[in-house]
Design a protein around this motif. Sequence first.
Motif, short mmCIF file in Angstrom:
data_model
loop_
_atom_site.label_atom_id
_atom_site.label_comp_id
_atom_site.label_asym_id
_atom_site.label_seq_id
_atom_site.Cartn_x
_atom_site.Cartn_y
_atom_site.Cartn_z
N HIS A 122 0.82 -1.21 0.00
CA HIS A 122 0.00 0.00 0.00
C HIS A 122 0.85 1.25 0.00
CE1 HIS A 122 0.79 0.33 4.34
NE2 HIS A 122 0.47 -0.95 4.44
N ARG A 123 1.95 1.26 0.75
CA ARG A 123 2.77 2.47 0.82
C ARG A 123 3.38 2.79 -0.54
NH1 ARG A 123 4.89 5.65 5.03
NH2 ARG A 123 5.75 7.47 3.98
N GLU A 124 3.84 1.77 -1.26
CA GLU A 124 4.39 2.00 -2.58
C GLU A 124 3.34 2.56 -3.53
OE1 GLU A 124 6.30 -1.30 -4.38
OE2 GLU A 124 7.94 -1.39 -2.92
N GLN A 125 2.12 2.03 -3.44
CA GLN A 125 1.05 2.50 -4.31
C GLN A 125 0.73 3.97 -4.06
OE1 GLN A 125 0.60 0.54 -7.00
NE2 GLN A 125 -1.60 0.45 -6.69
N VAL A 126 0.56 4.32 -2.79
CA VAL A 126 0.24 5.70 -2.46
C VAL A 126 1.37 6.62 -2.88
CG1 VAL A 126 -0.19 7.30 -0.56
CG2 VAL A 126 -1.33 5.08 -0.58
N GLU A 127 2.61 6.23 -2.58
CA GLU A 127 3.75 7.08 -2.91
C GLU A 127 3.91 7.25 -4.41
OE1 GLU A 127 7.13 5.49 -0.90
OE2 GLU A 127 6.67 6.55 0.97
N ALA A 128 3.61 6.21 -5.18
CA ALA A 128 3.74 6.32 -6.64
C ALA A 128 2.81 7.39 -7.18
CB ALA A 128 3.46 4.97 -7.30
N TYR A 129 1.56 7.39 -6.71
CA TYR A 129 0.61 8.40 -7.17
C TYR A 129 0.98 9.78 -6.63
CZ TYR A 129 -2.60 5.16 -9.46
OH TYR A 129 -3.16 4.26 -10.32
#
Length: 660
Positions: A428-435
């Motif tokens: 989840h952290r990678e997903q949020v940070e990517a956006y």
Amino acid sequence: MTPGPSYEGWLPGVESLCYGGDYNAEQWPREVWAQDVRLMTEAGVNLVSVGIFSWVRLEPRPGEYDFAWLDELLDGLHAGGIRVDLATPTVVPPAWFFRDHPEARVVTRDGVPLGPGSRGAAAPSSPQYRAAAARITTELARRYGDHPAVVLWHVHNEYGAPVGWDYSEHALVAFRRWLADRYGGLDALNAAWGTTFWGQVYGGWDEVALPGPTPTAGNPAQLLDFARFSDEMLRELYRAERDIIRQHSDRPVTTNFMAGTHLGTDLWRWGQEVDVVANDNYLMAADVDNHVGLALSADLTRSVAGGKPWILMEHSSSGVNWQPRNVAKKPGEEKRNAFSHVGRGADAVLFFQWRASRFGAEKFHSAMVPHAGTDSRVWRELVELGGDLAGLAALRGTRTVADVAILWDYESFWAQDLDWRPSVDLRHREQVEAYYRRLWHDGVTVDLAHPEQDLSAYRLVLAPSQYLLTAAGAANLTAYVASGGTLLVGPFSGIVDEHDAVHPGGFMAPLKDVLGVWVEELLPLREGETLTVTHGDATLEGRVWADHLRVTTARTVGTYATGPAPGLPAITRNEHGAGTGWYVSTVLDGEALRTVLADVYADAGVVPAAPGAPETIVRRGADADYVVAVNHADHDVDLELPGGPTVVRAGDVAVFEVER
């Protein structure tokens, strides 16, 4: 859920931005104190945090208090024009406390008691600790509740760090009590935890245990509730001390969060308990562009504050001491860090700490007065920074406004991190940070938001990773789109309810109407595998994840070309009411996200910044807008303003006042 504290004011009598840091004066002989006040004045310091780690100095033996040194210190700071954020020292119980109450130590999941000699070693549920904390807080509040130097109270320090979960006998008693209050009876508990699976049904409260080591994966609903319980125990501690202070003082009360780095405390709930939101932020040295992570932390803090002024309570003047490789800040980097926080809503910029410690675990941590003393680059830059901030009093109380939000939900994060998920690679952290990173590079100012809060102010809401979604959250997102909003949802979202149970109707069922699709099957990829998506004339690379999507009312705008679902929809767009719902069913990075978001921006009416523009943040004032520009590049950049173009020098910052 409505974020933000109820306190409407700022610090009493403070009409400027605040500048300073933690002042651990007890580490230094008295003759240094007067020198420190003179240096603070030279650096433009007007606020320091005092007493955070001083319990044993204040109460050297049980019930025996020594306030003479603190009286002298506060009076000296006040005489020098330095205001004080006075702490309760309850993060560090004295050695005598653990001698007298060894049962109050934190116990690990494996049953190992953690000894003193560090910090945060007391069990949050321990009655002995709670009583001792209440006593020292009462003595401090009585004595200094109306001291003229004190403009803010600082309860404890970084709740949840270094430990937030405790498995002591005290925790077991408190957990059973908390569950009984939450569910009312065992029938409701068994239903919520799904205990008919693997024969876990409980027939008495004395059968309910803490979620310790198990032969294989434990009950996920129990683990999720234990995370909620552990966070609530910390909030109980905070509220107890806060309420004692309020009996003796009218000054605002806060504690320091760790937004963006510590996910164990639900800051949406914590933000409603403090009078002024405060945050600690430290750059992650391993991240080459860690200033983007800094911006995320600042935006989250502002969002938790409901847009109101907030305090950067701690950050570092240069390197820290607790990472594997503690990289020093480059010349000018500290100024960029500080102005990034100010641009994103901070009305106070403070450091850990004022003077570098000669001993202890943090002796290699940077400080405002480093070991090299005042004949140093760090000191000269901080004196310059103090002067710069002193000239920005007009910004105090103005607000940073965003028209895009990214969903940030602690309970969803806790649930997704439990055992036995379809892929360990979907984080989840990678997903949020990517956006977030994509929007940051596009010059789009972002709030972080909870899925149940009012979203009507935003043109665009992004849900990159919303694994757990309550019925109320799903209804809120659906209504947001129906009213004209644009929503983008990422993979593995809307999967479970608040008990980590798959929604009736299957994966993503609560969002079926607003997105116009449903998920027949989850299709995670093998390690290192990639796939491709055809999106108009572009071919996008995805990784980690795919879905077998079934379209109902949506239009397919991206199709899997390769991977486990060739020819099936990958990206969809659905008109729902007056708005639009997008679903992106794979993990996209960098340019692929840029391609997709260009269409999403167009739907939402969001205009990204021109390529090469510096990071800019518009701050609303009473009579003007203030633009804070931070140039992280190694070359000059042009900035277009209503009054005409201007240049922001390489690695520099600038603040512009623009008439409305």
